[in-house]
Design a protein around this motif. Structure first.
Motif, short mmCIF file in Angstrom:
data_model
loop_
_atom_site.label_atom_id
_atom_site.label_comp_id
_atom_site.label_asym_id
_atom_site.label_seq_id
_atom_site.Cartn_x
_atom_site.Cartn_y
_atom_site.Cartn_z
N VAL A 34 60.92 18.00 -19.24
CA VAL A 34 60.60 18.60 -17.95
C VAL A 34 59.30 17.98 -17.43
CG1 VAL A 34 61.72 20.79 -18.52
CG2 VAL A 34 59.27 20.53 -18.93
N ALA A 35 59.08 18.10 -16.15
CA ALA A 35 57.83 17.63 -15.55
C ALA A 35 56.69 18.54 -15.99
CB ALA A 35 57.95 17.61 -14.03
N ILE A 36 55.50 17.98 -16.08
CA ILE A 36 54.34 18.78 -16.47
C ILE A 36 54.13 19.95 -15.51
CG2 ILE A 36 52.63 17.36 -15.28
CD1 ILE A 36 52.13 19.01 -18.73
N GLY A 37 54.48 19.74 -14.24
CA GLY A 37 54.37 20.82 -13.26
C GLY A 37 55.25 22.01 -13.61
N SER A 38 56.39 21.73 -14.24
CA SER A 38 57.28 22.83 -14.67
C SER A 38 56.61 23.67 -15.74
CB SER A 38 58.59 22.27 -15.20
OG SER A 38 59.36 21.73 -14.16
N VAL A 39 55.88 23.00 -16.64
CA VAL A 39 55.16 23.75 -17.68
C VAL A 39 54.15 24.67 -17.01
CG1 VAL A 39 53.59 23.57 -19.65
CG2 VAL A 39 55.49 21.96 -19.44
N TYR A 40 53.36 24.10 -16.08
CA TYR A 40 52.32 24.90 -15.44
C TYR A 40 52.87 25.95 -14.48
CZ TYR A 40 48.97 21.77 -17.57
OH TYR A 40 48.22 21.08 -18.47
N GLN A 41 54.11 25.79 -14.07
CA GLN A 41 54.74 26.82 -13.23
C GLN A 41 54.89 28.12 -14.01
OE1 GLN A 41 58.65 25.67 -11.89
NE2 GLN A 41 59.03 27.63 -10.89
N PHE A 42 55.10 28.01 -15.34
CA PHE A 42 55.32 29.19 -16.17
C PHE A 42 54.16 29.52 -17.10
CE2 PHE A 42 59.50 27.47 -15.13
CZ PHE A 42 60.12 28.60 -14.59
N PHE A 43 53.39 28.50 -17.48
CA PHE A 43 52.33 28.69 -18.48
C PHE A 43 51.06 27.96 -18.06
CE2 PHE A 43 56.45 28.41 -20.72
CZ PHE A 43 56.54 29.70 -21.22
N PRO A 44 49.93 28.65 -18.01
CA PRO A 44 48.70 28.00 -17.59
C PRO A 44 48.12 27.01 -18.61
CG PRO A 44 48.25 30.27 -18.15
CD PRO A 44 49.74 30.10 -18.21
N ASP A 45 48.48 27.20 -19.89
CA ASP A 45 47.93 26.33 -20.93
C ASP A 45 48.76 26.47 -22.21
OD1 ASP A 45 47.14 28.82 -22.07
OD2 ASP A 45 45.13 28.65 -21.26
N LYS A 46 48.38 25.69 -23.23
CA LYS A 46 49.15 25.71 -24.47
C LYS A 46 49.06 27.05 -25.19
CE LYS A 46 45.94 23.73 -27.89
NZ LYS A 46 45.76 22.63 -28.84
N LYS A 47 47.98 27.76 -25.02
CA LYS A 47 47.86 29.08 -25.65
C LYS A 47 48.89 30.05 -25.07
CE LYS A 47 44.68 32.81 -26.73
NZ LYS A 47 43.32 33.33 -26.58
N ALA A 48 49.10 29.98 -23.77
CA ALA A 48 50.09 30.85 -23.13
C ALA A 48 51.50 30.54 -23.63
CB ALA A 48 50.02 30.71 -21.61
N ILE A 49 51.78 29.26 -23.85
CA ILE A 49 53.10 28.88 -24.37
C ILE A 49 53.27 29.40 -25.79
CG2 ILE A 49 54.64 26.96 -24.97
CD1 ILE A 49 53.25 25.35 -22.74
N THR A 50 52.24 29.25 -26.61
CA THR A 50 52.35 29.74 -27.99
C THR A 50 52.41 31.26 -28.02
OG1 THR A 50 49.95 29.55 -28.30
CG2 THR A 50 51.30 27.73 -29.10
N GLN A 51 51.77 31.92 -27.07
CA GLN A 51 51.88 33.37 -26.99
C GLN A 51 53.32 33.77 -26.69
OE1 GLN A 51 50.14 35.42 -23.58
NE2 GLN A 51 49.60 37.15 -24.92
N ALA A 52 53.93 33.09 -25.73
CA ALA A 52 55.33 33.38 -25.40
C ALA A 52 56.23 33.11 -26.60
CB ALA A 52 55.77 32.54 -24.20
N LEU A 53 55.94 32.04 -27.34
CA LEU A 53 56.72 31.74 -28.54
C LEU A 53 56.52 32.82 -29.60
CD1 LEU A 53 58.58 29.71 -29.97
CD2 LEU A 53 56.51 28.52 -30.76
N GLY A 54 55.28 33.26 -29.80
CA GLY A 54 55.01 34.34 -30.75
C GLY A 54 55.73 35.62 -30.38
#
Length: 190
Positions: A34-54
């Motif tokens: 996915v485009a990096i913009g897609s990541v930032y559309q849902f998650f502000p940073d890598k911590k937010a992504i790992t929180q969602a994964l947790g």
């Protein structure tokens, strides 16, 4: 949504490959396709992504424990402890990223909920599940007992996996004995 699921899956794979320190939103975007913009559309940073994964892991774990406890007959509600620990062990061995992240303690002790330690969140979830098992105690005593049991099991299980990727079988058995004994004695009169 499929795109978010791909990002979470990519995060899990990358955690297994290099740990949290090597994780980046750019690498997650590349791995997820996915485009990096897609990541930032849902998650502000890598911590937010790992929180969602947790949180995803917590939901998966809760569902597996609930299914296991409702699908088996136990002589006493504390016998379900083995089933709970077995589900944790199986996830540790088979679910991508879980070994590296657990429930988020590697990143932040309050990753799952900014107002509570990760183990408290897990203890509350397990308390709610166990409270529905016939014969289980209810109320404040179960709250405290679940918190102590989760902390104790977490410490011993971390030790079991520290030097053995599959978990030292003797230490896993000790974790089960420790928690069952504690809960069994704590609620012996019930």
């Amino acid at each position: 949504m499929a795109r978010v699921r791909r990002m979470l899956d990519a995060c899990a794979e990358l955690l297994d490959e290099g740990g949290y320190a090597a994780l980046s939103t750019t690498r997650i975007a590349e791995r997820a396709g996915v485009a990096i913009g897609s990541v930032y559309q849902f998650f502000p940073d890598k911590k937010a992504i790992t929180q969602a994964l947790g949180l995803r892991y917590l939901d998966i774990f809760s569902a597996r424990v609930s299914a296991r406890l409702s699908g088996e007959a136990f002589d006493h509600w504390t016998d379900g402890v083995d089933a709970i620990i077995d589900e944790y062990i199986d996830m540790h061995r088979t679910v991508p990223g879980f070994r590296s992240l657990h429930f988020g303690d590697v990143v932040d002790v309050q990753l799952l909920d900014g107002g509570a330690d990760n183990n408290r969140v897990i203890a509350d979830r397990l308390r709610d599940i166990v409270a529905g098992v016939p014969g289980a105690p209810d109320g404040g005593q179960l709250d405290r007992a679940a918190a102590v049991a989760v902390e104790a099991a977490d410490a011993v299980l971390k030790l079991a996996f520290r030097h053995d990727a599959d978990g030292d079988a003797d230490l896993i058995a000790e974790a089960k004995l420790l928690v069952r004994s504690y809960l069994g004695r704590h609620f012996a009169a019930e």
